[in-house]
Write a protein that holds these residues in place. Structure first.
Motif, PDB file in Angstrom:
ATOM      1  N   TRP A   1      25.528  41.813  39.956  1.00 18.57           N
ATOM      2  CA  TRP A   1      26.642  40.969  39.516  1.00 18.57           C
ATOM      3  C   TRP A   1      27.612  40.875  40.683  1.00 18.57           C
ATOM      4  O   TRP A   1      28.181  41.874  41.096  1.00 18.57           O
ATOM      5  N   ARG A   2      27.813  39.679  41.208  1.00 14.05           N
ATOM      6  CA  ARG A   2      28.706  39.497  42.362  1.00 14.05           C
ATOM      7  C   ARG A   2      30.025  38.862  41.905  1.00 14.05           C
ATOM      8  O   ARG A   2      30.025  37.910  41.136  1.00 14.05           O
ATOM      9  N   GLY A   3      31.111  39.394  42.419  1.00 17.72           N
ATOM     10  CA  GLY A   3      32.421  38.820  42.130  1.00 17.72           C
ATOM     11  C   GLY A   3      32.772  38.916  40.659  1.00 17.72           C
ATOM     12  O   GLY A   3      31.948  38.664  39.808  1.00 17.72           O
ATOM     13  N   GLY A   4      33.960  39.324  40.353  1.00 22.22           N
ATOM     14  CA  GLY A   4      34.368  39.436  38.955  1.00 22.22           C
ATOM     15  C   GLY A   4      33.644  40.566  38.245  1.00 22.22           C
ATOM     16  O   GLY A   4      32.852  41.305  38.830  1.00 22.22           O
ATOM     17  N   ARG A   5      33.903  40.691  36.981  1.00 19.07           N
ATOM     18  CA  ARG A   5      33.278  41.740  36.171  1.00 19.07           C
ATOM     19  C   ARG A   5      31.922  41.279  35.649  1.00 19.07           C
ATOM     20  O   ARG A   5      31.727  40.094  35.371  1.00 19.07           O
ATOM     21  N   ALA A   6      31.024  42.214  35.491  1.00 17.10           N
ATOM     22  CA  ALA A   6      29.739  41.906  34.867  1.00 17.10           C
ATOM     23  C   ALA A   6      29.999  41.415  33.446  1.00 17.10           C
ATOM     24  O   ALA A   6      30.949  41.863  32.783  1.00 17.10           O
TER      25      ALA A   6
ATOM     26  N   TYR B   1      32.297  35.441  32.213  1.00 13.72           N
ATOM     27  CA  TYR B   1      31.864  34.123  32.673  1.00 13.72           C
ATOM     28  C   TYR B   1      32.982  33.109  32.877  1.00 13.72           C
ATOM     29  O   TYR B   1      32.762  32.046  33.429  1.00 13.72           O
ATOM     30  N   GLU B   2      34.190  33.447  32.463  1.00 15.62           N
ATOM     31  CA  GLU B   2      35.302  32.516  32.592  1.00 15.62           C
ATOM     32  C   GLU B   2      35.813  32.481  34.023  1.00 15.62           C
ATOM     33  O   GLU B   2      35.716  33.456  34.752  1.00 15.62           O
ATOM     34  N   ALA B   3      36.417  31.364  34.386  1.00 13.51           N
ATOM     35  CA  ALA B   3      37.023  31.229  35.706  1.00 13.51           C
ATOM     36  C   ALA B   3      38.187  32.218  35.822  1.00 13.51           C
ATOM     37  O   ALA B   3      38.852  32.538  34.844  1.00 13.51           O
ATOM     38  N   ALA B   4      38.401  32.716  37.030  1.00  9.67           N
ATOM     39  CA  ALA B   4      39.477  33.689  37.254  1.00  9.67           C
ATOM     40  C   ALA B   4      40.846  33.082  37.094  1.00  9.67           C
ATOM     41  O   ALA B   4      41.084  31.944  37.159  1.00  9.67           O
TER      42      ALA B   4
ATOM     43  N   VAL C   1      23.640  37.366  39.797  1.00  3.82           N
ATOM     44  CA  VAL C   1      24.566  36.595  38.978  1.00  3.82           C
ATOM     45  C   VAL C   1      25.803  36.427  39.860  1.00  3.82           C
ATOM     46  O   VAL C   1      26.501  37.395  40.148  1.00  3.82           O
ATOM     47  N   HIS C   2      26.017  35.216  40.321  1.00  2.00           N
ATOM     48  CA  HIS C   2      27.045  34.912  41.312  1.00  2.00           C
ATOM     49  C   HIS C   2      28.435  34.895  40.679  1.00  2.00           C
ATOM     50  O   HIS C   2      28.570  34.849  39.452  1.00  2.00           O
TER      51      HIS C   2
END
Length: 70
Positions: free
Chosen positions: A59-64, A67-70, A8-9
């Motif tokens: 899970w890559r980048g951000g929290r598992a 789904y929202e943009a940073a 999950v990118h």
């Protein structure tokens, strides 16, 4: 260390996360439900149980489960 077959990118700037299995794009997920549906369609009927299993999903980048943009 083996690489999990499902990735999950990181969240995209517009929201959502690309989901791949063995390098094949399954779709763009906006929720865990989307990821589960992609995995079910790929032949994993118990996909909900796999989301937090690091031997199956990375899970890559951000929290598992975010789904929202940073």
């Amino acid at each position: 260390m083996a690489v999990a077959p499902i990735i999950v990118h990181p969240p995209l700037g517009t929201g959502g996360r690309r989901v791949t299995a063995h390098g094949r794009i399954l779709g763009l997920a906006y929720s865990d439900g989307d990821v589960i549906e992609f995995l079910r369609r790929a032949g994993l009927p118990d996909a909900e149980e796999l989301l937090d299993d690091p031997s199956w999903v990375t899970w890559r980048g951000g929290r598992a489960h975010h789904y929202e943009a940073a």
